[in-house]
Design a protein around this motif. Sequence first.
Motif, short mmCIF file in Angstrom:
data_model
loop_
_atom_site.label_atom_id
_atom_site.label_comp_id
_atom_site.label_asym_id
_atom_site.label_seq_id
_atom_site.Cartn_x
_atom_site.Cartn_y
_atom_site.Cartn_z
N ALA A 1 0.81 -1.21 -0.14
CA ALA A 1 0.09 -0.13 -0.13
C ALA A 1 0.79 1.15 -0.13
N GLY A 2 0.53 2.12 -0.50
CA GLY A 2 1.09 3.57 -0.73
C GLY A 2 1.15 4.21 0.65
N PRO A 3 1.79 5.23 0.63
CA PRO A 3 2.02 6.12 2.11
C PRO A 3 0.62 6.55 2.10
N THR A 4 0.15 6.63 3.62
CA THR A 4 -0.91 7.35 3.98
C THR A 4 -0.98 8.85 3.76
N ARG A 5 -2.13 9.24 2.93
CA ARG A 5 -2.21 10.56 2.57
C ARG A 5 -2.25 11.37 3.96
N ARG A 6 -1.39 12.37 3.69
CA ARG A 6 -1.60 13.28 4.88
C ARG A 6 -2.60 14.46 5.04
N THR A 7 -3.12 14.61 6.24
CA THR A 7 -4.38 15.26 6.27
C THR A 7 -4.06 16.69 6.81
N SER A 8 -4.97 17.52 6.52
CA SER A 8 -4.82 18.99 7.06
C SER A 8 -5.20 19.07 8.25
N ALA A 9 -5.84 18.17 8.83
CA ALA A 9 -6.39 18.32 10.29
C ALA A 9 -5.38 19.14 11.20
N PRO A 10 -4.13 18.47 11.36
CA PRO A 10 -3.40 19.16 12.49
C PRO A 10 -2.87 20.65 12.27
N ARG A 11 -2.78 20.87 10.69
CA ARG A 11 -2.53 22.30 10.53
C ARG A 11 -3.64 22.98 10.85
N LYS A 12 -4.78 22.57 10.44
CA LYS A 12 -6.12 23.28 10.77
C LYS A 12 -6.08 23.66 12.37
N ARG A 13 -6.01 22.61 13.02
CA ARG A 13 -6.02 22.71 14.41
C ARG A 13 -4.92 23.97 15.01
N GLY A 14 -3.95 23.75 14.46
CA GLY A 14 -2.86 25.05 14.68
C GLY A 14 -3.25 26.20 14.32
N ASP A 15 -3.82 26.27 13.11
CA ASP A 15 -4.28 27.72 12.77
C ASP A 15 -5.57 28.18 13.71
N ASP A 16 -6.10 27.21 13.92
CA ASP A 16 -7.47 27.78 14.89
C ASP A 16 -6.96 28.15 16.18
N THR A 17 -5.88 27.40 16.85
CA THR A 17 -5.26 27.74 18.18
C THR A 17 -4.54 29.36 17.97
N ARG A 18 -3.93 29.33 16.96
CA ARG A 18 -3.28 30.71 16.66
C ARG A 18 -4.09 31.65 16.47
N ALA A 19 -5.38 31.59 15.78
CA ALA A 19 -6.32 32.67 15.77
C ALA A 19 -7.25 32.87 17.04
N LYS A 20 -7.22 31.70 17.81
CA LYS A 20 -8.01 31.88 19.22
C LYS A 20 -7.17 32.52 19.90
N ILE A 21 -5.65 32.46 19.88
CA ILE A 21 -4.91 33.48 21.02
C ILE A 21 -4.80 34.68 20.45
N ILE A 22 -4.72 35.03 19.21
CA ILE A 22 -4.56 36.50 18.74
C ILE A 22 -5.95 36.97 19.06
N ASP A 23 -7.27 36.30 18.96
CA ASP A 23 -8.53 37.14 19.13
C ASP A 23 -8.48 37.23 20.80
N GLU A 24 -7.97 36.41 21.67
CA GLU A 24 -8.13 36.66 22.97
C GLU A 24 -7.17 37.83 23.29
N THR A 25 -5.95 38.04 22.68
CA THR A 25 -5.15 39.11 22.90
C THR A 25 -5.82 40.46 22.68
N VAL A 26 -6.63 40.25 21.65
CA VAL A 26 -7.36 41.61 21.22
C VAL A 26 -8.29 41.97 22.22
N ARG A 27 -9.13 40.93 22.79
CA ARG A 27 -9.98 41.12 23.74
C ARG A 27 -9.60 41.50 24.79
N CYS A 28 -8.11 41.06 25.28
CA CYS A 28 -7.53 41.55 26.77
C CYS A 28 -7.22 42.88 26.69
N ILE A 29 -6.54 43.27 25.28
CA ILE A 29 -6.08 44.75 25.14
C ILE A 29 -7.26 45.66 25.50
#
Length: 206
Positions: free
Chosen positions: A11-39
């Motif tokens: 069998a060929g290599p398992t196709r990579r999923t974009s889920a980890p990257r999306k989770r990382g992007d969501d976490t980054r966006a969440k931190i930025i949004d919370e920084t905005v609210r904090c300020i």
Amino acid sequence: MSVSTGPAAPAGPTRRTSAPRKRGDDTRAKIIDETVRCINEEGFAAATAKHVAERAGVTWGVIQYHFGDRNGLLMAVVDDGVARLLTSLSAVDVGGLELAQRIETVVDTAWNCYASPTSLAAFEILRATRGSLGEQSLGHLLQMNSAINRLGRLISEDPADSGVAEVIWAALRGIVLAQMIVGGAFDWQSERRALIDMVCHYLQRG
């Protein structure tokens, strides 16, 4: 006559999923949004990496992973605020509108950009750090100046009217500052109408 095809190919290599990257992007966006609210809710000084991490429900290590340090986090907020502002301004279409309608569209678009929570936090960071975040923050100021010039050309192509957009921005800055001092939004419709009428009267001179 049957032909043997041999053992099945691995069998060929398992196709990579974009889920980890999306989770990382969501976490980054969440931190930025919370920084905005904090300020915006507690002020610039309160937006320490530790406090933002607590508000966002993440660890300091997560903030380090995404932004490096507090300055990196603050610069990410500025990046996001300026990017949203420039995107909104570049999307303005005043083709075919009469002068008064063009001015109203420009003023309202500029206000919506300028008074958004992300923009307010970004400008507060630039004010508080006074350029200490490096060349990138100075570059953002140049980008915004260029956007102001483009905004002015949406109102009038006459070089003699080049200062009109800067007057609009100066007026909006004053109203935003008043809102920041008061601690919340207020009805600025009378000031909006006066600004539009004054700009319209100036451009119709002669």
